[in-house]
Design an enzyme around this catalytic site. Structure first.
Site, mmCIF file in Angstrom:
data_model
loop_
_atom_site.group_PDB
_atom_site.id
_atom_site.type_symbol
_atom_site.label_atom_id
_atom_site.label_comp_id
_atom_site.label_asym_id
_atom_site.label_seq_id
_atom_site.Cartn_x
_atom_site.Cartn_y
_atom_site.Cartn_z
ATOM 1 C CE1 TYR A 1 26.913 0.915 -19.996
ATOM 2 C CE2 TYR A 1 26.822 3.091 -19.988
ATOM 3 C CZ TYR A 1 26.084 1.895 -19.815
ATOM 4 O OH TYR A 1 25.003 1.917 -19.201
ATOM 5 C CD GLN B 1 2.215 -4.281 5.961
ATOM 6 O OE1 GLN B 1 3.150 -5.262 5.456
ATOM 7 N NE2 GLN B 1 1.392 -4.816 6.824
ATOM 8 N NE ARG C 1 22.144 3.904 -0.415
ATOM 9 C CZ ARG C 1 21.718 4.764 0.292
ATOM 10 N NH1 ARG C 1 21.213 5.803 0.072
ATOM 11 N NH2 ARG C 1 21.514 4.271 1.510
#
Ligand code: NAP
Ligand code: SF4
Length: 673
Positions: free
Chosen positions: A170, A415, A292
């Site tokens: 930025y 799943q 993270r």
């Protein structure tokens, strides 16, 4: 020092003239609620819930101080008193809940997605189609005024301070590097000149707002782009900014145009703490680690070894507004963990949709859905312990229903269990842990290893049945595949029920085809062990090199299989993958030599291999294993006619089913029952 499992994390910290009650910062996230109708009310509910959940300091999503700096042409902006007035309700609610809040000032420079963008020089970002106009000297002085005005308005609206974005590619970070700044006036050239704009902005805000006003600066601790800053330059910038009045540095790594993943699931937890730790050595004010950090133990480890003073956590607050309270109270297992999928947050923002969260459908919709106790508690059977069934079961049980969950397999998850096996997706195990915890705390009766049938129905006297029995892999109608021992389905492979030989062909290049290719080619450690990840991407932990990059990636794990991926559609491989994550997986596989072929026609499988046609030419792909990743079919169960039956998830519609849709459908039904 606090007691409890995370004593450092929960201990107070002095930042400038302010004492924060713990070391957790809810980091700035653009949600696009800022641009919605009733933005003030919705933002107050969103941030209020996180403040109630115990966080010490909240940073809002970014507001541009002027029209050129908006991420989009329509903002969000903080330029007028009217815009500020709408935010007063936000600061009131957050303060009433005992937290502090800073407004993030974000001028996106050449990263803006509109044609009025500006930058130090007329150099286009490689990921933007718009070329910026270079700011004149007068424009730069005006930009400083605009930042000062924005800070003034923020203070008027009750904010405790501001965070200035000086990273990510930025505007302010563009000024600091030769990559984007080719000026030869007072605002470019020497290091001091390149640092002048951010320093002047901080100096001006500090002089106008006095010592009590918090000024935090989001500093690029490693730019991860060619011609980015070196560690020495970053240290010089930090020292100058500290002298100008910064109270706290919040870390950031990478520019948006960097080819190194920084936040998505293939990045190991705390993989970039090295950059913050290096920066901290020379600092006189606190610094917050970033990237993270999704569980309290990760944060505690960073803080207790002195690598940072605070942690800057963003997406985990979408996943769980009560992250801090649960950590503080030792209820870590109850935390709904951000799995770094980016699916409903970053991917949504990048495609002009409001941010949400895959694991928490309520995120950023606090005013849109009511969670009320069931008016008539009923006995409900949920058939299927995959994401749709789990989500429905815990939501309905939390509202007072008597819920029994039936799962044919020995464990819950459906799943989700397959995702856990894929490199980078081990975070899905946290989702299973969360559901297990919620099943217990909401009192759901869980019957795994149980086929739901007429006998069970007869015994139990249910009032309603929710069918969430999922999907089965679709087998293409291809001569030769039935009964061939070389043919395996993706679920057989990912669960370890089948093994792959050396030469592998994969039919289907959707999300699961890519997951299978990654499973066969990438060692888990690249996505879970920071040092392995750093070596793989050629990162320079010393930051002696510009941008913190050593050049070409250093360590490529040897390919274990010779893989060919195939699909019938023409076009870019992996076109259906997430915008912010697809490139990472494609890059991994390309470096591993995986061949990706689109526009093929399948003919048959025989002892020579898989017969295909591409561009009208017949060809045989020799193989040891053919993995079928050709989508799914619904797998509904038989239900009686005399009971209300609700079909959700893949059992309802298998096409384009993913965990996000399954969880959302389960949640919505759980709220409605
Ligand atoms: P999918 O995305 O629908 O892809 C299915 C693939 O199989 C396509 O490449 C399709 O390509 C092929 N196919 C379909 N019918 C076929 C047939 N009859 N014969 C041969 N090939 C056929 O499904 P998926 O990969 O199973 O994924 C399921 C869902 O989970 C999707 O919504 C996906 O987005 C999501 N998911 C996402 C991720 C992620 O990382 N974001 C990971 C896994 C799954 P052609 O028809 O062109 O041959
Ligand atoms: Fe985290 Fe995925 Fe939720 Fe985004 S959508 S906050 S990455 S779990």
């Amino acid at each position: 020092m606090s007691t409890g499992p995370y004593p450092t994390l929960m201990s107070p910290v002095k930042v400038g003239h302010t004492v924060l009650k713990n070391r957790v910062i809810m980091g700035g996230m653009h949600t696009r609620i800022e641009m919605s109708e009733n933005a003030g009310e919705r933002l107050a509910a969103f941030y209020g819930a996180r403040a109630r959940g115990g966080v010490g300091l909240i940073i809002t999503g970014g507001y541009s101080p002027n029209a050129a700096g908006g991420y989009d042409a329509d903002g969000p902006f903080l330029m007028t008193r009217q815009q500020a007035a709408e935010l007063e309700q936000v600061t009131e609610v957050v303060h009433a809940e005992g937290a502090k809040i800073c407004l993030q000032i974000s001028h996106t420079g050449r990263s803006a997605r509109h044609d009025g963008l500006v930058a130090p020089s007329e150099i286009r970002s490689p990921i933007n189609r718009f070329t910026p106009r270079a700011l004149s000297h007068a424009d730069i002085l005006e930009t400083i005024d605009d930042f000062a005005n924005c800070a003034r308005l923020a203070r008027g609206a009750g904010f405790d301070g501001v965070e200035i974005i000086g990273s990510g590619g930025y505007l302010l970070s563009e000024f600091t590097t030769r990559r984007a700044n080719m000026r030869d006036d007072d605002w470019g050239g020497s290091v001091e000149n390149r640092h002048r704009l951010p320093v002047e902005i901080v100096r001006r805000i500090r002089s106008e707002q006095g010592p009590e006003f918090l000024i935090t600066y989001r500093i690029g601790a490693a730019d991860l782009v060619e011609d980015g800053q070196t560690g020495d330059e970053i240290d010089q910038l930090a020292a100058a900014l500290t002298d100008a009045g910064v109270d706290l540095f919040t870390g950031y790594v990478g520019w948006h145009e960097s080819r190194i993943p920084t936040v998505a699931y293939p990045v190991p937890r705390a993989a970039f703490t090295y950059a913050i730790e290096r920066l901290k050595r020379g600092l006189k004010v606190p610094v917050a680690a970033c990237n993270r950090i999704n569980m309290p133990q990760v944060a505690e480890d960073i803080l207790s070894r002195g690598a940072a003073d605070m942690v800057y956590i963003s997406r985990p607050f979408l996943a769980d507004p009560d992250f801090v309270a649960k950590a503080r109270d030792g209820r870590t297992d109850a935390i709904n963990t951000c799995i770094a999928c980016n699916q409903l947050c970053l991917d949504h923002i990048m495609t002009d949709r409001e941010a949400g969260c895959l694991v928490n459908p309520a995120a950023a919709r606090e005013t849109l859905f009511d969670v009320t106790p069931a008016t008539r508690p009923r006995k409900i059977a949920v058939v299927g312990g995959g994401p749709a069934g789990l989500s429905c079961a815990i939501t309905a049980a939390a509202r007072g229903h008597d819920v029994t969950l039936f799962e044919a397999a020995d464990t819950i998850g459906g799943q989700i269990n397959l995702a856990c096996a894929v490199p980078g997706k081990t975070e899905y195990k946290e989702l299973l842990r969360y559901y297990q915890n919620r099943l217990e705390t909401t009192g759901v009766t869980v019957r795994t290893g149980t086929i739901f049938d007429a006998t069970i129905l007869g015994e139990q006297g249910f009032d309603a049945i929710v069918v969430a029995s999922g999907v089965t892999p679709r087998l293409p109608d291809l001569p030769g595949i039935a009964g061939d021992p070389r043919v395996v389905t993706y679920d057989e492979l990912l669960t370890g029920r089948a093994k792959a030989g050396h030469r592998v062909a994969i039919i289907g290049m959707g999300g699961i085809g890519f997951d299978v290719a990654k499973f066969l080619s990438i060692p888990q450690e690249v996505t879970t062990v920071p040092a392995v990840f750093q070596a793989y991407y050629g990162l320079d932990p010393t930051l002696h090199e510009a941008g913190g990059l050593l050049g070409a990636a250093l360590s490529f794990p040897p390919a274990r299989h010779q893989i060919t991926m195939l699909q019938r559609k023409v076009g870019r491989p992996g076109a259906t993958l997430g915008v912010s994550t697809g490139w990472i997986g494609r890059g991994f596989l390309q470096r591993q030599g995986v061949e990706m072929r689109t526009g093929v026609t399948y003919r048959r499988l025989d002892s020579d291999g898989l017969h295909i046609e591409q561009d009208g030419k017949p060809e045989v792909i020799a193989l040891d294993t053919l993995v079928i990743c050709a989508g799914q079919n619904p797998n509904p169960v038989h239900t009686p006619d005399d009971l209300p039956v609700h079909l959700i998830g893949g059992a309802h519609r298998a096409t384009e089913l993913d965990a996000a849709r399954a969880i959302e459908e389960g949640w919505r039904l759980g709220l409605a029952l």
